[in-house]
Write a protein that holds these residues in place. Sequence first.
Motif, PDB file in Angstrom:
ATOM      1  N   PHE A 200       0.834  -1.207   0.000  1.00 54.20           N
ATOM      2  CA  PHE A 200       0.000   0.000   0.000  1.00 54.20           C
ATOM      3  C   PHE A 200       0.868   1.256   0.000  1.00 54.20           C
ATOM      4  CE2 PHE A 200      -2.268   3.421   2.087  1.00 54.20           C
ATOM      5  CZ  PHE A 200      -3.493   3.410   1.443  1.00 54.20           C
ATOM      6  N   THR A 201       1.910   1.224   0.803  1.00 53.58           N
ATOM      7  CA  THR A 201       2.801   2.372   0.891  1.00 53.58           C
ATOM      8  C   THR A 201       4.023   2.125   0.035  1.00 53.58           C
ATOM      9  OG1 THR A 201       2.076   2.674   3.152  1.00 53.58           O
ATOM     10  CG2 THR A 201       4.041   3.888   2.485  1.00 53.58           C
ATOM     11  N   GLN A 202       4.400   3.148  -0.707  1.00 50.47           N
ATOM     12  CA  GLN A 202       5.607   3.043  -1.520  1.00 50.47           C
ATOM     13  C   GLN A 202       6.806   2.939  -0.590  1.00 50.47           C
ATOM     14  OE1 GLN A 202       5.424   4.075  -5.179  1.00 50.47           O
ATOM     15  NE2 GLN A 202       7.364   3.013  -5.317  1.00 50.47           N
ATOM     16  N   ARG A 203       7.516   1.813  -0.685  1.00 47.66           N
ATOM     17  CA  ARG A 203       8.690   1.634   0.162  1.00 47.66           C
ATOM     18  C   ARG A 203       9.883   2.381  -0.437  1.00 47.66           C
ATOM     19  NH1 ARG A 203       5.035  -0.419   2.855  1.00 47.66           N
ATOM     20  NH2 ARG A 203       4.886  -2.598   3.438  1.00 47.66           N
ATOM     21  N   SER A 204      10.648   3.046   0.427  1.00 47.07           N
ATOM     22  CA  SER A 204      11.867   3.696  -0.058  1.00 47.07           C
ATOM     23  C   SER A 204      13.048   2.760   0.152  1.00 47.07           C
ATOM     24  CB  SER A 204      12.088   5.006   0.696  1.00 47.07           C
ATOM     25  OG  SER A 204      12.172   4.732   2.062  1.00 47.07           O
ATOM     26  N   LEU A 205      14.132   3.019  -0.515  1.00 46.69           N
ATOM     27  CA  LEU A 205      15.319   2.192  -0.373  1.00 46.69           C
ATOM     28  C   LEU A 205      15.897   2.362   1.029  1.00 46.69           C
ATOM     29  CD1 LEU A 205      17.005   2.904  -3.793  1.00 46.69           C
ATOM     30  CD2 LEU A 205      15.915   0.788  -3.061  1.00 46.69           C
ATOM     31  N   SER A 206      16.363   1.264   1.621  1.00 47.31           N
ATOM     32  CA  SER A 206      16.917   1.353   2.967  1.00 47.31           C
ATOM     33  C   SER A 206      18.276   2.036   2.942  1.00 47.31           C
ATOM     34  CB  SER A 206      17.052  -0.051   3.548  1.00 47.31           C
ATOM     35  OG  SER A 206      17.899  -0.814   2.727  1.00 47.31           O
ATOM     36  N   VAL A 207      18.560   2.720   4.019  1.00 44.90           N
ATOM     37  CA  VAL A 207      19.838   3.427   4.120  1.00 44.90           C
ATOM     38  C   VAL A 207      20.933   2.414   4.419  1.00 44.90           C
ATOM     39  CG1 VAL A 207      21.083   5.210   5.382  1.00 44.90           C
ATOM     40  CG2 VAL A 207      18.636   5.438   4.969  1.00 44.90           C
ATOM     41  N   PRO A 208      22.022   2.409   3.667  1.00 46.13           N
ATOM     42  CA  PRO A 208      23.084   1.443   3.939  1.00 46.13           C
ATOM     43  C   PRO A 208      23.703   1.660   5.308  1.00 46.13           C
ATOM     44  CG  PRO A 208      23.781   3.059   2.325  1.00 46.13           C
ATOM     45  CD  PRO A 208      22.330   3.279   2.543  1.00 46.13           C
TER      46      PRO A 208
END
Lengths: 119, 499
Positions: free
Chosen positions: B293-301
């Motif tokens: 449902f929610t656009q996932r953002s890329l995880s911070v390394p």
Amino acid sequence: MNARLLYVDASGNSWKSAEAALADGYAVVDVPPDQLGTRLAAQDYVAVLLDLDLATAQGQAMQAPISVPKVSTPVVLVTERARQCSADDLRQHGADCAIPKPATLAQVTLAIAEWHLRR
Amino acid sequence: MSDTLGSVNPSSPESIIASARALAAMGSHHEAECMLRGALARQPAHGPFRLALMGLSVDAAAGSWPALSILQVEQWIRDGMLVEALAALSGCSFGEDGQRWALFLGELLAPPPDAGHDHHAVHQSLLRGGASVAMATLEDMSRAATLSPWAQRRLQLLRWMLIDNAQSATCDSQVDVRASALAKALFDPLEARDLTGMAKAARSVEHPDAESTAQALDRLAKEAQTQGDAASADKRTVQHIGRAAAAMQLHMTSFESARAVYEQMLTKAAEPEVAQLLVAVQGVERVLIGRPFTQRSLSVPKPGRFEDVTAPNPEQRALASAPSAIGGTREGLGFDDVTRVAASAEIPLAAFGDEETRSIALPVSESETDSQGAADSRPPPERTFGDDVTTTRAPIATRGRDVGFDDVTTTRPPISTPASPTFVTEDTQDALLATMDGPTIPDAHPPSPAHVTIVKNTTAPLGVITEDDLAQKEPALERPNRNSVIVAAIVSVGAEEPK
């Protein structure tokens, strides 16, 4: 009250059926071929339907009064040989297009719509 | 003719052109022409429609075309492509359904009985794909005065066509029932165009996004209801713009169209409520195709996960500690750590306000000679090199004065070779500060710069090199364009102070 449509019935037997077929969209007014010019000059019509046999001399005689007095009205030829009508045939009778006989509401409206879209 | 159009969007230009050719191949040439004229009326600048109209007879005879179907015609009607639909109905036989539609459209598109401006506008809108506009016009007319029987009848037909018929039609949303259990549960109420039912269905499924989807659907259902009530109170059925228009799309569970309306509204004004509705629509659309449902953002390394590629190499460290021409080392000028973010006052190019690599386009004729390499056969340009430098210097010099550079590109006496200008560049090969690439012309003529590129690299140390040095360090610049000149007096930190 729908828009008025002038119906020239050269054969003398198709006006009634055309009036019934077109009643939902048009008020069909029958006019004898010899009075066509007068009627066109007197009132506004959204189109003129020419139901005539291309081979008859009567049809040939109608060419002048149709094309001259009301040039800003679409003229639709109603004939059983609509698909065989060439551009020369249409020009000869002052018509813009030809539709098959008997005329239906969809075909008449489509012919008039195309005339408007061409302009 | 071959099979029907299948998965092709029936309202696409390709589909319309193929249908027109199919009609012409069947002998309904007039109807085919009308179909293309109707399409052209909606998109007057569409070249393929015009071309198809011109070559209709030839093209139709040349190939096999997909069969027209009543489903396709109904889709055209829902999309407001009324002339195309009427042409198809006139040229083909679709049984009783087709006859009913033909009568309906024949009446709807018939010219008005009087030549009033508003009636004429309604007719023109209907012919040109603006059915919703025509309906809105008639609605406005009905509020202002009592409609004539003709106009009342047209309004009834349009209301039925745009609202009732559209709501009863099969849903064409891109839902993938195999994507997730949640998408599968939403499918049936979606087909029934039931937002509340969709919310209930979402809550009936165990899924991480079930609750957020249900809440979004509740919000959208409430919006559709609220806007519908407001329209009724105002004796309106629909508006063709704004939230009311989006609400009508929500009524039909046409999320894509509703999203388009909300996005358009947000480009004009930042309305928090509209933004929330947009988020809800986007979330539901994602769920229907099996995405979260929610656009996932890329995880911070995590720290230390990647090698620090910006760390200075040994050569840079050596340069950073080397003595400069104006005294001291670069450490004293703030270059002690070449990878840190420098203050703007320390950065020569930043003083000019350039945020990134900047290109200054020079006259086209010069650029063409540069790119085409055709200048060898042409006479040398009449203007002198000095003129070009002056032209390109002007904006730079203006900015340079703001930070204390009187004339940042003043021509300086040559350092090593009397006949060659001074070239200042960065030591690293890929960090040219500024190059002026002229066309490849004989050496006897002064170079005519055609393009100036200013490359900002604030962390690399700088140095001074001669033309010979440049030829060694930058063979790529030297060979294809012998007359390339590097203009870089503007940043001669540690080597020469600009004047």
